[in-house]
Design an enzyme around this catalytic site. Structure first.
Site, short mmCIF file in Angstrom:
data_model
loop_
_atom_site.label_atom_id
_atom_site.label_comp_id
_atom_site.label_asym_id
_atom_site.label_seq_id
_atom_site.Cartn_x
_atom_site.Cartn_y
_atom_site.Cartn_z
N GLU A 1 -4.20 0.92 6.11
CA GLU A 1 -5.19 1.47 5.21
C GLU A 1 -4.41 1.50 3.54
O GLU A 1 -5.10 1.30 2.80
CB GLU A 1 -5.54 2.85 5.65
CG GLU A 1 -6.80 3.29 5.02
CD GLU A 1 -8.03 2.54 4.95
OE1 GLU A 1 -8.05 1.39 5.99
OE2 GLU A 1 -8.90 2.69 4.25
N ASP A 2 -3.23 1.98 3.90
CA ASP A 2 -2.55 2.50 2.56
C ASP A 2 -1.47 1.40 2.15
O ASP A 2 -0.87 1.56 0.92
CB ASP A 2 -1.89 3.62 2.83
CG ASP A 2 -2.85 4.86 3.03
OD1 ASP A 2 -4.14 4.50 2.95
OD2 ASP A 2 -2.62 5.76 3.38
#
Ligand code: MN
Length: 292
Positions: A76-77
């Protein structure tokens, strides 16, 4: 920040057959992926997935879960991809990280749209593998432990969500300690004054009662032993949130609470269980109407 060898040591303590190379690879992979990202506290971001993995080593979880915890925010990051993770680690680990990534997206989208109970159901449906939920709960616990670094409005939203969704979920999964810590951390952020008052009263009480819990433990163990009942007796003080919710539920003052200390007696057989109950009732008078 937890060192690479510390993570390996923590896992080895309960799992001597752990795949060290796998853990080391996850450590290096996530460290590189998160690079110079920072947490709200100013700490390197990478410290967070490591703490989450650390919480899970306390629960003695398997290698795949620990690795998934180390990697849980990478897709996600960071530039990391699921395909890459499945290829470098294993399809099993890829699937765990995929579940965590989906839960994280769910967090962003549906928080407002869906109410507590439904959101809990949604979480359960998305997390087909219970290990995904365990990582998610450990993730939430670490975020709650470091919540004071967040701006006030965010703090309140996250604390409310913890109380509505994650604490009850932990309880239902049988993790009472986790549930209580989540509740207390949320309570502390939502009602700081009441939390402080109750905490002060509790510490005043434990000063006054001194080694009360310990002496009752010993006393009861001895009394049970005298009847030939081998038992494990553990006593403890109620936690602030649980005290406050009882005060609210029953509309009573702190002084009126009669069960601030609790004792658990674990015995081997049903017969000993009834025997133990008899010993307790003959040793300490019961309060009429309060027997449950
Ligand atoms: Mn996280």
């Amino acid at each position: 920040m937890m060192r690479q060898y510390e993570l390996v040591e923590r896992v080895k303590r309960y799992n001597p057959a752990t795949n060290e190379a796998l853990l080391n690879r996850a450590y290096v992979y996530a460290m590189r992926a998160h690079g110079s990202q920072k947490r709200a506290s100013g700490d390197p971001f990478f410290a967070h997935p490591l703490e989450v993995a650390g919480i899970l080593t306390d629960l003695r979880l398997d290698d795949a879960t620990i690795v998934a915890a180390v990697l849980h925010d990478t897709v996600e990051d960071t530039a990391a991809t699921l395909d890459e993770i499945s290829a470098i680690f294993s399809p099993e680990i890829g699937a765990l990280v995929d579940g965590l990534t989906k839960l994280k997206r769910l967090d962003l989208v549906s928080k407002r749209a869906v109410q507590g109970e439904n959101f809990r159901k949604l979480l359960l449906a998305v997390a087909a593998d219970v290990r995904v939920l365990l990582v998610k709960l450990a993730d939430r616990l670490h975020n709650m432990r470091t919540l004071h670094h967040m701006p006030p409005d965010k703090r309140i939203r996250i604390a409310e969500e913890t109380l509505d969704i994650y604490a009850p979920l932990s309880g239902r999964m049988g993790m009472q300690e986790l549930r209580e810590e989540l509740e207390d951390l949320a309570f502390r952020n939502l009602k700081p004054e009441i939390y402080a008052t109750i905490t002060q009263r509790l510490s005043g009480l434990s000063e006054k009662s001194g080694r009360l819990v310990e002496s009752i433990e010993q006393d009861l163990t001895a009394k049970l032993g005298a009847r030939g009942i081998a038992a494990e007796v553990t006593g403890r003080q109620k936690r602030p949130y649980s005290i406050w919710s009882k005060m609210e539920r029953k509309s009573v003052a702190f002084e009126q609470l009669s069960d601030i200390f609790g004792f658990r007696v674990v015995v081997e057989t049903l017969e000993h269980c009834y025997g133990a109950l008899g010993v307790v009732h003959t040793s300490w008078p019961m309060v009429p109407g309060r027997y449950k």
